[in-house]
Design an enzyme around this catalytic site. Structure first.
Site, PDB file in Angstrom:
ATOM      1  N   ASP A 114      -0.119  -0.737  -4.985  1.00  0.00           N
ATOM      2  CA  ASP A 114      -1.275  -0.105  -5.614  1.00  0.00           C
ATOM      3  C   ASP A 114      -0.929   1.253  -6.224  1.00  0.00           C
ATOM      4  OD1 ASP A 114      -0.954   1.203  -3.196  1.00  0.00           O
ATOM      5  OD2 ASP A 114      -2.952   0.758  -2.423  1.00  0.00           O
ATOM      6  N   ASN A 115       0.015   1.978  -5.639  1.00  0.00           N
ATOM      7  CA  ASN A 115       0.459   3.260  -6.199  1.00  0.00           C
ATOM      8  C   ASN A 115       1.779   3.642  -5.560  1.00  0.00           C
ATOM      9  OD1 ASN A 115      -2.150   4.013  -4.197  1.00  0.00           O
ATOM     10  ND2 ASN A 115      -0.241   5.061  -3.671  1.00  0.00           N
ATOM     11  N   CYS A 164      -5.330   4.600  -3.638  1.00  0.00           N
ATOM     12  CA  CYS A 164      -5.532   3.193  -3.271  1.00  0.00           C
ATOM     13  C   CYS A 164      -6.752   2.541  -3.904  1.00  0.00           C
ATOM     14  CB  CYS A 164      -5.630   3.057  -1.756  1.00  0.00           C
ATOM     15  SG  CYS A 164      -4.247   3.767  -0.841  1.00  0.00           S
ATOM     16  N   ASP A 198       0.839  -1.194   0.000  1.00  0.00           N
ATOM     17  CA  ASP A 198       0.000   0.000   0.000  1.00  0.00           C
ATOM     18  C   ASP A 198       0.878   1.249   0.000  1.00  0.00           C
ATOM     19  OD1 ASP A 198      -2.098   1.735   0.208  1.00  0.00           O
ATOM     20  OD2 ASP A 198      -2.922   0.896   2.042  1.00  0.00           O
ATOM     21  N   ASP A 199       0.898   1.963  -1.123  1.00  0.00           N
ATOM     22  CA  ASP A 199       1.653   3.220  -1.258  1.00  0.00           C
ATOM     23  C   ASP A 199       3.161   3.010  -1.353  1.00  0.00           C
ATOM     24  OD1 ASP A 199      -0.816   4.389  -0.929  1.00  0.00           O
ATOM     25  OD2 ASP A 199      -0.322   5.520   0.872  1.00  0.00           O
TER      26      ASP A 199
END
Length: 500
Positions: free
Chosen positions: A298-299, A69, A33-34
């Site tokens: 996700d990013n 997200c 996540d991130d």
């Protein structure tokens, strides 16, 4: 006797040919996540590099369809661009686990695999609004998953609720990444070769609040945020949000940026340990050689670039470029691939590797794991500012008072990270002699940003007034086509295809 033996041998060959050729691989996907790649976000991942990267392929041009997200995760699950799955941001009003998404949810790649004989397992963060009462509560188990351990709400490390197959379980003192590791290993230890499986592990790291496991606190205490040429500089050629004060950020904010940067690395160490433990469990169960392992995020994330504080949501490489490493059966070892890939490609890739034809309605296409060339591809990145539905303070950006800097904690009180007209579409174009980004911002004002990443990797110079009119026209029309495309046939665009 000889004839009988020969017939028996032939029968065994026929059976083996039918069964052995039909044996389907397993899949383990780790979705962080991130996690950035541009600012060194993969540096702490020694086990990922050793056990996946060195045993497979590392993709150097991997991108997300949206730098936030919930829309990104919806794209990962469906193989669809944002404008086709209608999850526009992290809010329920923006489509995040809304009734609209729940219709698309029945068409995720997990559903398709389950229909083709796969057991499916999910543990960790799903979509940001999943499990909240207004989105149906934690009793709802998303379709397509045989075993479900979904985090309720957004990423946290302690004091969370997990939906264990629809039964909400609260924990205050167990570190979430370690819990995900434990349920994953337990699942693997109970697997046999009778049925293939899909496992998705979605730990919270390194998402805010960037909390490391106690055993990892202080490991990177001497690390500071990377100072690339675009770190903490004032800009006047970018969309209005990046020109808002304070710009540049005052020196008193630098320790906070350094703390965030090293805390993100430290939070990832538990993920790296989880990857090693999962691979060891697969090996112990004699499942590793038949399993594809995919590691991605996700990013991305920014920490101080262009005088922004720390967040995502922007169209720059820090935010949209993500790690991607894959190993598995017949994948060449320790290679790098420059081919452009998007997270919408993962769903059709997994289906293809499982021997299932990806639906033509998916916007992505299967990744050629043996291809190392950059090829030619125009990819869409789209983002819809959360201020569109009232989730951002209408007075944003807030006033900045240099005499009261001590009151600016958390730093989001001093700097606006998002707004209604932080809404844009970008064409990220990569080819043999092309490395270009074309972005168009909409809403209250329109604005264009164009970058030649080959000559300007830190996106310091907006060349919107220097690009040849014919080339600019092609990008404008290509962006329109991509924002309207549906299905892989319409969404697969190269420069050679005439858009006019």
């Amino acid at each position: 006797m000889f004839i009988n033996n020969m017939l028996n041998s032939l029968l065994l060959l026929v059976i083996c040919g039918t069964v052995c050729e039909g044996k389907k691989p397993n899949f383990v996907v780790v979705l962080t996540d991130d996690q950035d790649v541009v600012l060194g976000g993969m540096t702490p991942m020694k086990n990922v590099q050793r056990f996946i990267g060195n045993e497979g392929v590392t993709f150097t041009n991997s991108y997300t369809t949206s730098p936030i997200c919930c829309p990104s995760r919806a794209s990962f699950l469906t193989g669809l661009y944002v404008h086709n799955h209608n999850t526009y941001n992290n809010s329920l009003h923006g489509g995040c686990y809304s009734p609209s998404w729940q219709n698309h949810e029945r068409r995720t790649f997990a559903n398709v695999l389950q229909q083709h004989g796969y057991d499916t397992f999910y543990a960790g963060k799903y979509l940001n609004e999943y499990g909240t009462e207004r989105a149906g509560g934690p009793e709802r188990v998303p379709p397509g998953w045989s075993e479900w351990h979904g985090l309720v709400g957004n990423s946290v490390y302690y004091n969370y609720t997990i939906s264990n197959n629809g039964v909400p379980t609260h924990s205050t003192d167990l570190y979430l990444t370690d819990v995900i590791r434990d349920v994953a290993i337990s699942y693997i230890e109970n697997q046999t070769e009778s049925r293939p499986f899909l496992m998705v592990l979605a730990p919270p790291a390194p998402h805010q609040p960037f909390t490391p496991a106690p055993r990892h606190q202080g490991v990177y205490k001497n690390v500071t945020a990377v100072r690339h040429p675009n770190f903490n500089i004032a800009v006047d050629d970018k969309h209005w949000l990046l020109t808002m004060p304070p710009s540049p950020l005052p020196k008193s904010m630098m320790p906070e940026l350094d703390r965030v940067y090293r805390s993100r690395w430290e939070a990832l160490l538990a993920v790296d340990e989880m990857v090693a433990d999962v691979i060891e469990a697969l090996d112990s169960q004699s499942l590793l050689e038949d399993t594809y392992l995919i590691y991605t995020s996700d990013n991305g994330y920014h920490v101080g670039q262009f005088s922004q504080v720390y967040d995502k949501r922007q169209p720059y490489e820090t935010d949209i470029k993500v790690p991607l490493v894959i190993r598995g059966p017949n994948v060449e070892k320790n290679v790098h691939s420059d081919q452009p890939v998007l997270n919408i490609d993962l769903a059709p890739t997994i289906l293809h590797l499982a021997g299932v034809d990806p639906p033509k309605t998916m916007d992505g296409h299967p990744i050629d794991l043996g291809n190392k060339d950059v090829g030619d591809r125009a990819m869409l990145v789209e983002y819809y500012g959360e201020g569109r539905d009232g989730t951002v303070d209408p007075k944003c950006p807030w006033s900045y008072d240099s005499d009261n800097l001590a009151q600016c904690h958390p730093l989001y009180e001093c700097k606006c990270q998002d707004a209604r007209n932080n809404t844009y579409g970008c064409v990220r174009h990569l080819a043999q002699r092309v490395n270009t980004k074309f972005c168009y911002f909409t809403d209250d004002e329109s604005f264009t940003e164009i970058y030649d990443l080959a000559a300007d990797p830190y996106e310091l110079r907006n060349i919107k007034d220097q690009m040849l009119p014919a080339i600019r026209h092609w990008y404008q029309l290509t962006l329109v086509r991509l924002l309207e495309c549906k299905g892989v046939t319409e969404c697969d665009i190269t420069f050679d295809q005439q858009a006019f």
